[in-house]
Design an enzyme around this catalytic site. Structure first.
Site, PDB file in Angstrom:
ATOM      1  N   HIS A 113       0.669  -1.311  -0.075  1.00 40.81           N
ATOM      2  CA  HIS A 113       0.135  -0.091  -0.028  1.00 40.81           C
ATOM      3  C   HIS A 113       0.891   1.225  -0.105  1.00 40.81           C
ATOM      4  CE1 HIS A 113       1.001  -0.481   4.376  1.00 40.81           C
ATOM      5  NE2 HIS A 113       0.776   0.928   4.241  1.00 40.81           N
TER       6      HIS A 113
ATOM      7  N   ASP B  48       0.613   5.253   1.805  1.00 35.48           N
ATOM      8  CA  ASP B  48       0.228   5.859   3.087  1.00 35.48           C
ATOM      9  C   ASP B  48      -0.629   7.081   2.632  1.00 35.48           C
ATOM     10  OD1 ASP B  48       1.226   3.947   4.641  1.00 35.48           O
ATOM     11  OD2 ASP B  48       2.735   5.131   5.470  1.00 35.48           O
TER      12      ASP B  48
ATOM     13  N   HIS C  91       5.048   0.131   0.041  1.00 35.63           N
ATOM     14  CA  HIS C  91       5.483  -0.849   1.031  1.00 35.63           C
ATOM     15  C   HIS C  91       4.589  -1.840   1.712  1.00 35.63           C
ATOM     16  CE1 HIS C  91       3.981   2.801   3.271  1.00 35.63           C
ATOM     17  NE2 HIS C  91       3.717   2.062   4.298  1.00 35.63           N
TER      18      HIS C  91
ATOM     19  N   ARG D 151       5.986  -8.767  16.548  1.00 44.25           N
ATOM     20  CA  ARG D 151       6.681  -7.456  16.080  1.00 44.25           C
ATOM     21  C   ARG D 151       5.796  -6.450  16.479  1.00 44.25           C
ATOM     22  NH1 ARG D 151       6.700  -4.358  11.290  1.00 44.25           N
ATOM     23  NH2 ARG D 151       8.548  -3.147  10.830  1.00 44.25           N
TER      24      ARG D 151
HETATM   25  C1  OGA Z   1       1.457   1.510   8.084  1.00 42.95           C
HETATM   26  C2  OGA Z   1       2.713   0.722   7.810  1.00 42.95           C
HETATM   27  C3  OGA Z   1       4.940  -0.573   8.519  1.00 42.95           C
HETATM   28  C4  OGA Z   1       5.480  -1.390   9.575  1.00 42.95           C
HETATM   29  O1  OGA Z   1       1.003   1.247   9.334  1.00 42.95           O
HETATM   30  O2  OGA Z   1       1.109   1.995   7.196  1.00 42.95           O
HETATM   31  O3  OGA Z   1       3.070   0.451   6.754  1.00 42.95           O
HETATM   32  O4  OGA Z   1       6.435  -1.697   9.632  1.00 42.95           O
HETATM   33  N1  OGA Z   1       3.417   0.108   8.771  1.00 42.95           N
HETATM   34  O5  OGA Z   1       4.392  -1.702  10.379  1.00 42.95           O
HETATM   35 NI    NI Z   2       2.044   2.244   5.729  1.00 35.68          NI
END
Ligand code: OGA
Ligand code: NI
Length: 367
Positions: A233, A235, A290, A300
C-alpha cells in the site's frame, strides 16, 4: 464532511464478514483465509545488501536538506537518527503497545473500532480491499486515547494515555522539523509555502490537522511464507514517521522491480513519502509502496504517525515547481476529498486526481 468520510468506509468491503482480528495465539497453522499466494523469491528477508540500502540521515548533518531531498527523490524513504527523541520514551511507548496487544482477545474487543470509526482496536484499514486476511492487529488513536483506553483498562488507563500523549507531542515536533527540511529540499522556504500544507512557520499544526497514531502488532506466525503482515500500500499522509523497533518486517518496493527490507536501526525512525507529498512535489517525490512480512520467532510491534493537514486544506502541486506554461500533474482537491477517494479506491486514488491526460496532450502539443 465527516458523514462522507464515513460513507466511504462503508463501501467496497469484500471482508465485511470479518470485523475483528482472531486470537492469533490459538492458531496452530495459517488458515486458508490468511493464506496469501506464495511470496516471490526476491522477498527473502535475508536479502539485505548493505550497499543498496535505505539512506540513514543524521538530522544534525550540515548537509541535511540535500540528504533528505535526495532520499525522498531516489528512495521515497529514509531513516532519521540524532532526532532528539529520548530512547526511554520510545521504549516506553513500545512497551505500552505490547501491553495492549497482550490483553486477552475479549478485552481488546471491548475497544473494537466501529466500521466507520476513526479510533480503536481492529483490522488494518486496508483489509477490506483484499480477499485474504492479514497477520496483524491494529489500534488507532487521534490525540488522547482515553475513551478507548478506559474500555481496555477501566481502573488504570492513565499510564497508557500519558505515554501515548507524550509520544504524539514528540511526533508533532519532529513533523515540523521534517516538513521544513523536505520543503526546503524542494526550494520552498517561505511562510506562504509552509502554510499551504497546514503547518505554520514554527511547525505548529493548524487546529484540526489529521495526524493518526497507529500501533501495529504482527504476531509470530507458524508459517510466515504463506502469511502477509500488511499488504502492499501507500500511506494517506504527507509523510509517515514509523518506529519499527528491532525486528525487521517492513519492505519497500524499489524502482518497480524488487522488494527490499528496511533494516532496523536502533533508535531511528523510518520516514516515508506519502501520497500528499507526491501531489505537492508534482511527482518529484513519489509515494512509497511498502508492505510488512511476518516471522516465526518474534511478535513485532510498530508505531506509525501519519501527518496530514486539515480536511479543508486545498492540495495541489506547488506552483513554484511547475515550469511556466506547463500543466500541473495533479488537480486541486481538498485533503478531505482525497481521503474519501483513497478510502473508496485505495491504490487508484492518485491516478483519479491526476491530470496526466492533459499533461500528455500538452506535451504532444509542444513537440
Ligand atoms: C502502516 C505501515 C509498517 C510497519 O502502518 O501503514 O506501513 O512496519 N506500517 O508496521
Ligand atoms: Ni504504511
Amino acid at each position: 464532511m465527516m458523514s462522507s468520510v464515513s460513507e466511504a468506509h462503508r463501501v467496497n468491503r469484500p471482508n465485511s464478514g470479518h470485523i475483528a482480528p482472531p486470537d492469533f495465539q490459538a492458531l496452530q497453522d495459517v488458515p486458508d483465509s490468511y493464506s496469501w499466494p506464495q511470496l516471490d523469491e526476491n522477498s527473502s528477508m535475508d536479502l539485505i545488501d548493505p550497499l543498496v540500502s535505505v539512506p540513514v540521515v543524521d538530522l544534525t548533518d550540515p548537509n541535511v536538506v540535500d540528504l533528505v531531498g535526495r532520499a525522498c527523490q531516489e528512495w521515497g524513504v529514509f531513516q532519521v537518527i540524532n532526532h532528539g527523541i529520548p530512547m526511554g520514551l520510545i521504549k516506553e511507548t513500545e512497551s505500552e503497545a505490547r501491553r495492549l496487544f497482550s490483553l486477552p482477545t475479549d478485552q481488546k474487543l471491548k475497544a473494537l473500532r466501529s466500521p466507520d470509526g476513526p479510533t480503536g482496536y481492529g483490522l488494518a484499514r486496508i483489509a477490506r480491499f483484499f480477499d485474504k486476511l492479514m497477520w496483524h492487529e491494529g489500534f488507532t488513536m487521534r490525540g488522547s486515547p482515553i475513551e478507548d483506553a478506559r474500555k481496555l483498562w477501566p481502573d488504570n488507563y492513565t499510564t497508557f494515555c500519558d505515554v501515548m500523549e507524550k509520544y504524539q507531542k514528540e511526533m508533532k515536533e519532529l513533523t515540523g522539523r521534517l516538513k521544513r527540511l523536505i520543503l526546503a529540499s524542494l526550494g520552498l522556504t517561505t511562510e506562504e509555502d509552509l502554510k499551504l500544507t497546514g503547518l505554520g512557520p514554527s511547525g505548529e499544526f493548524t487546529e484540526g490537522s489529521i495526524t493518526p497514531l497507529q500501533l501495529n502488532y504482527y504476531p509470530s506466525c507458524p508459517n510466515p511464507s504463506r502469511a502477509m503482515g500488511l499488504a502492499a500500500h501507500t500511506d494517506t499522509s504527507m509523510f509517515t514517521i514509523l518506529c519499527q523497533g528491532d525486528i525487521s518486517g517492513l519492505q519497500i518496493y524499489k524502482d518497480g522491480v524488487q522488494w527490499i527490507t528496511v533494516p532496523p536501526v536502533s533508535g531511528a525512525f523510518v520516514v516515508n513519502v506519502g501520497d500528499l507529498l507526491q501531489i505537492l512535489s508534482n511527482g518529484r517525490f513519489p509515494t512509497l509502496v511498502h508492505r510488512v512480512l511476518v516471522n516465526q520467532a518474534y511478535n513485532r510491534i510498530s508505531i506509525a504517525y501519519f501527518y496530514g493537514p486539515t480536511p479543508n486544506t486545498q492540495i495541489k502541486p506547488f506552483s513554484k515547481l511547475i515550469e511556466p506554461g506547463d500543466v500541473p500533474r495533479y488537480r486541486c482537491v481538498s485533503w478531505g476529498e482525497y481521503i474519501n477517494t483513497k478510502a473508496k479506491h485505495l491504490n487508484k486514488a492518485l491516478s483519479l486526481v491526476s491530470n496526466m491526460e492533459q499533461v500528455e496532450n500538452h506535451q504532444s502539443h509542444k513537440t
